[in-house]
Scaffold this motif. Structure first.
Motif, short mmCIF file in Angstrom:
data_model
loop_
_atom_site.label_atom_id
_atom_site.label_comp_id
_atom_site.label_asym_id
_atom_site.label_seq_id
_atom_site.Cartn_x
_atom_site.Cartn_y
_atom_site.Cartn_z
N MET A 44 4.08 5.19 -2.96
CA MET A 44 5.45 5.31 -3.78
C MET A 44 6.53 4.22 -3.73
O MET A 44 7.93 4.73 -4.20
N TYR B 228 0.76 -1.05 0.02
CA TYR B 228 0.31 -0.17 -0.37
C TYR B 228 0.40 1.36 0.10
O TYR B 228 0.18 2.21 0.28
N CYS B 229 2.58 0.88 -0.32
CA CYS B 229 2.92 2.68 -0.25
C CYS B 229 3.06 2.97 -2.13
O CYS B 229 3.19 2.37 -2.13
N LEU C 96 5.39 7.27 11.92
CA LEU C 96 6.69 8.41 11.31
C LEU C 96 6.69 9.24 12.87
O LEU C 96 5.68 9.29 13.05
N CYS D 17 9.56 8.81 0.17
CA CYS D 17 8.80 9.00 0.74
C CYS D 17 7.47 10.00 1.41
O CYS D 17 8.14 11.40 1.59
N VAL D 18 6.46 9.96 1.10
CA VAL D 18 5.91 11.34 0.99
C VAL D 18 5.13 11.58 2.27
O VAL D 18 4.47 12.22 2.94
N GLY D 19 4.81 10.56 3.57
CA GLY D 19 4.85 10.89 4.84
C GLY D 19 3.16 10.25 5.44
O GLY D 19 2.33 10.74 5.55
N CYS D 20 2.96 10.20 4.03
CA CYS D 20 1.11 9.34 3.94
C CYS D 20 0.45 8.69 5.63
O CYS D 20 -0.33 8.81 5.38
N GLY D 21 1.75 8.26 5.60
CA GLY D 21 1.24 7.41 6.96
C GLY D 21 0.06 5.98 6.27
O GLY D 21 -0.54 5.05 7.77
N VAL D 22 0.05 4.89 5.32
CA VAL D 22 -0.95 4.55 5.06
C VAL D 22 -0.17 3.11 5.42
O VAL D 22 -0.55 2.25 6.14
S1 SF4 Z 1 4.46 6.78 4.63
FE1 SF4 Z 1 4.73 4.91 4.35
S2 SF4 Z 1 3.18 4.31 2.50
FE2 SF4 Z 1 3.56 7.02 2.94
S3 SF4 Z 1 4.81 7.14 1.19
FE3 SF4 Z 1 5.93 6.71 3.52
S4 SF4 Z 1 6.96 4.39 2.97
FE4 SF4 Z 1 5.35 4.92 2.65
#
Ligand code: SF4
Ligand SMILES: Cc1cc2nc3c(=O)[nH]c(=O)nc-3n(C[C@H](O)[C@H](O)[C@H](O)COP(=O)(O)OP(=O)(O)OC[C@H]3O[C@@H](n4cnc5c(N)ncnc54)[C@H](O)[C@@H]3O)c2cc1C
Ligand code: SF4
Lengths: 465, 428
Positions: free
Chosen positions: A402, A399-400, A438, A421-426
């Protein structure tokens, strides 16, 4: 002794995989869900009819009739379909549903979305019907008739909001996801849609506070800068100042404290659309090492390109074309065409249903590239792995959006510190063992050599594969 | 030097990788009849539910094995000829080894119920079971799952996701209360019903009925209830898979008996992971550990032992985490079950539960030091909990520093002040 059933097992799981198991009964839509979907269908019909030159087109009634049923129906449907479920992870059947697993419907969706962008960029005259439909709203907030760009911004914002509601419902029970989604909805609606138009109402240059160079590349082109500097009222000068602050101060400082997520998954409109409209397809991003290699080459090439283009334009403007001649103008045009239009628009959004929601952010966005370099080497942000709890299930990697193979780090008990990593937290949300968090922490203990980031950065360039 | 490893599960893989790190030029062959490549067993449920495909369940890219020069063989080992140091294979040639690791994992328990061999009756352990479940789900509207536990609830969740009505038959008076304390177990009972599955507590399976074609049709329970169903899931635990060595000179108990360096009673043969039973010298109880992380640690230690290092396996502070449908659970250290099976000297419990039944925390101590921590619907930080238990921190210290242990995502509501207030009240 080994039993016969075991010895019989010669299944080719590599090539055949495990297809969808039978379903006892489809969950039937209840009456309200059916009504809400009918409302969407009806809305589409009305919209199509109103595209033609009826007396309603261009009136508020026409505007409301064209969009309200679709938006209300869609939002209602998403609300209804999640409201009676127990809060938790809702990924059942993602790889069985045709549209979310690159099936024929996925392709249709991809082609339609790609097609929309192609028409938008090269044959906007065919959008005339839609443009006239949104005229009343354009007059109301910007004081001018709508353009196809206004229509685009309008649809973009609506899509982000309706699918934002889906996201809010889907992640009930996860406040990180909910607050983040509200944030992208707020920035899109306020800063990327209403504010720029209102500025025009007050005869100011249309300006997007939430976009800046090198993503909004022309904001630091000499042409834009001189236009802004000469615009009456002094706002333009402030805009130039704002753009410089964002590009050169906010990027390093905020990324140092929060990682690139402060922008990519909380503020940016491109990211916002990916996180909402794109969410159903996030699992389609390629996680292979090969994809990672291509990604690093591509995104950094785009960054180099835009730096060269911008620099050459400035050289040209300072030397009045004596050094570079036609080169810089041509380069800027080509960049705008291939990167600005084809890559970020047509491919970036159009390919959601085929390559996952962040194609542009991952492979193309030059701002993501700079934010990424800061995140990788000069930030406190990391995703922490909770001791030895990871059981390599792979939900995080799947589910990442990126395409980061999060599991590869988690199963070794390592922090995940990746430029992309965009830090979406999923990843953290879907992990069944609560492994990922995170967080910001000490700058120095994130990875081996983190105390000498400049050295680590130089080393990484030396080892480009 | 040729090391053969039977089993490509997490244990075999961890051993192979460790040996490769220590012995760059040894030949390594990892054998399994189940799959071409290593996959994560805990992902079986996610594959079935469509959260991922089989390829996402593989922790390493296929090319990883070649890059690390670890040979893979897809076949079943039929017999170990330890005299001639060779393996008899099902369909390929004999394999000669210098050192052998047995990492054959577990098998689902079948307790000899009448009708347990009917079609539609199955466990959930391997890819064979996954395929069978697929076939067995055809046209089925309801299922009965016998035996609680983690795999039971996973199987329930899987079938439920396909619209199949699930009824659990649980011998105990509350779900998994042979592992969980009464209160946590009660949370699971509530959760199962909230998800729309049925729970028959204190109920055993009496008989499974089939139709003329040999397919399961229904079950009778110990209370005399008849339940129609097309699938009977047997999830009454797992046992070490020692099929290969049961009548062999390698000594076995419940599992393959090994010392703390994973050596079996036969020279150059090692065993680790789910299938191994470690003979501990201390308290006289042998150790069988059947979870993922212990497979990883045991495999790694066995790899070192095989490579000639003098390694002694240290299990460390116990921990585990799991998810019951939507409720996450973590344990650190020692926590007694509802039946009080573990005898803990001067055991005292502090327990907090949120009224919404979605969050709970338990601290177990003996008046002076903390012994165990259970969380439900809260994520706690492994490093911190482990440190407290290892360093024998007092329960007062733990309460004063509880916030430090929280590992929930940012912006999640924090309950620590509420918890600490409540637990301190209980203490006085
Ligand atoms: S927070 Fe997790 S799912 Fe979201 S971009 Fe970063 S590594 Fe991928
Ligand atoms: C459904 C399910 C869910 C689980 N979820 C969790 C969880 O969430 N967390 C957790 O910690 N643990 C979980 N576990 C337990 C965990 O998966 C096991 O502890 C772990 O897989 C054991 O690893 P292993 O390598 O020892 O054995 P296995 O993974 O069983 O590997 C043994 C391999 O050897 C092969 N083999 C056996 N005999 C032969 C032979 N004669 N010839 C060739 N090959 C042979 C088998 O086919 C198998 O592939 C779960 C288990 C199951 C079944
Ligand atoms: S989702 Fe969690 S348990 Fe699964 S592989 Fe990722 S970190 Fe490990």
């Amino acid at each position: 002794m080994i039993d016969a059933r075991t010895l019989d097992h010669q299944y080719d799981e590599e090539n055949l995989g495990f297809p969808e198991p039978p379903k006892a009964e489809e969950r039937k839509l209840d009456i309200w869900e059916k009504l809400s979907l009918s409302l969407v269908g009806l809305g589409v019909l009305i919209f199509i009819v109103l595209l033609f030159n009826t007396p309603l087109r261009g009136t508020w009634l026409g505007f409301i009739l064209a969009f309200a049923p679709m938006v209300a129906g869609g939002a209602l449907y998403f609300w209804l379909s999640y409201k009676n479920t127990v809060p938790g992870i809702k990924n059942d059947g993602n790889f069985y549903k045709n549209i979310t697993s690159r099936g024929s419907l996925g392709w249709v969706a991809g082609i339609l979305m790609t097609g929309f962008y192609i028409v938008l960029y090269w044959w906007p005259q065919y959008l005339e019907g839609g443009v006239r439909l949104v005229d009343p709203s354009s007059y109301a907030i910007s004081g001018a008739p709508a353009t196809h760009w206004f229509l685009y911004g309008f649809i973009y914002t609506l899509a982000l909001i309706v699918f934002g509601i889906r996201m809010l419902m889907r992640y009930r029970g996860n406040r990180y996801q909910q607050i983040r989604t509200l944030s992208v909805m707020f920035f899109q609606l306020g800063f990327a849609f209403i504010l720029p138009n209102v500025l025009m109402l007050f005869n100011q240059p249309e300006y997007y506070f939430s976009y800046f160079w090198p993503l909004k590349y022309d904001y630091l082109f000499p042409g834009t800068v001189s236009y802004l500097a000469n615009s009456p009222g002094g706002f333009g000068v402030f805009f130039i100042f704002w753009g410089l602050v964002m590009s050169f101060l906010a990027v390093p400082v905020l990324t140092y404290f929060f990682g690139k997520r402060w922008y990519c998954s909380w503020v940016c409109g491109c990211g916002g659309l990916a996180e909402t409209l794109g969410d159903p397809w996030r699992q389609l991003s390629d996680k292979s090492l090969k994809a990672w290699r291509i990604e690093r080459w591509m995104i950094h090439s785009v960054l180099v390109l835009i730096v060269i283009v911008t620099a050459s334009l400035w050289i040209n403007s300072v030397t009045q074309g004596k050094v570079l001649g036609e080169f810089s103008g041509g380069a800027a045009k080509w960049y705008g065409f291939f990167i600005g239009a084809i890559f970020s628009g047509v491919v970036g959004v159009g390919f959601y249903p085929l390559m996952g929601s962040r194609v542009w952010c991952r492979f193309g966005c030059p701002l993501a590239a700079t934010l990424g370099i800061f995140q990788r080497y000069f930030s406190k942000f990391r995703i922490t792995t909770n001791g030895g709890q990871c059981m390599s299930c792979g939900n995080c990697s799947t589910y990442c959006e990126m395409g980061i193979d999060v599991r590869a780090y988690a199963q070794k008990g390592k922090n995940i510190i990746r430029a992309s990593c965009v830090g979406c937290g999923v990843c953290s949300a879907v992990c069944p063992s609560g492994v990922l968090k995170l967080e910001g922490g000490s700058f120095k203990d994130r990875y081996k050599g983190a105390d000498k980031p400049v050295q680590a950065f130089i080393d990484s360039i030396k080892h480009v594969p | 030097m040729h090391v053969a490893i039977i089993g490509n599960g997490i244990t075999g893989v961890s051993a192979a990788i460790r040996i490769r790190q220590l012995k760059p030029d040894w030949k390594i062959t990892m054998i399994s009849g189940e799959s071409d490549f290593h996959f994560s067993r805990p992902s079986l449920m996610y594959i079935y539910m469509g959260h991922m495909r089989y390829r996402e369940a593989k922790p390493y890219e296929n090319s990883f094995w070649e890059r690390n020069d670890i040979g893979l063989l897809r076949d079943w080992v039929l017999e170990i000829d330890s005299g001639a140091k060779r393996l008899l294979m099902h369909s390929s040639d004999l394999i000669y080894y210098d050192k052998l690791l047995i990492a054959t994992g577990s098998k689902s328990n079948k307790l000899g119920w009448p009708g347990q061999d009917l079609k539609g009756v199955q466990g959930l352990y391997d890819l064979m079971d996954l395929r069978e479940l697929h076939e067995n789900s055809e046209g089925v509207k309801s299922a009965v799952i016998v035996g609680g536990g983690l795999i039971g609830i996973e199987l329930g969740e899987m079938l439920h996701s396909r619209g199949i009505h699930v009824t659990f038959l649980v011998r105990e008076d509350s779900y998994w209360d042979n592992v969980l304390p009464a209160e946590e177990s009660a949370l699971i009972n509530g959760l199962i019903e909230q998800e729309g599955m049925e729970l028959r507590l204190g109920t055993e399976l009496k008989e499974i009925f089939g139709d003329r074609s040999g397919r399961v049709r229904g079950v009778e329970t110990s209370t005399g209830e008849l339940i129609d169903c097309g699938i009977v899931g047997l999830t009454a635990g797992v046992s070490p898979n020692i099929d290969l060595v049961r009548d062999h000179e390698i000594p076995t108990g419940r599992g393959v008996l090994v010392d703390s360096g994973f050596r079996t009673g036969v020279e150059d043969i090692y065993s680790a992971g789910d299938c191994a039973e470690i003979v501990t010298l201390g308290d006289g109880r042998n150790l069988i550990q059947q979870v993922w992380y212990t497979g990883k640690m045991q495999g790694k230690a066995a790899g070192e032992s095989i490579s000639g290092l003098d390694t002694t396996y240290e299990p460390g502070v116990w921990y585990n985490s799991a998810k019951f449908v939507n409720l996450e659970y973590q344990i650190y250290g020692t926590v007694n079950n509802a039946q009080g099976t573990l005898e803990i000297k001067d055991e005292q419990n502090l327990y907090w539960e949120h009224p919404n039944k979605k969050h709970a925390l338990r601290l177990v101590h003996d008046g002076s030091k903390i012994l165990g921590i259970n969380t439900m619907g809260l994520r706690y930080r492994h490093r911190v909990c482990e440190f407290w238990i290892k360093e024998k921190r007092s329960v007062g210290y733990v309460l004063d520093n509880l916030k430090e242990a929280n590992f929930d995502p940012e912006f999640f509501r924090r309950y620590e002040s509420e918890i600490v207030g409540n637990l301190k009240e209980q203490q006085t």
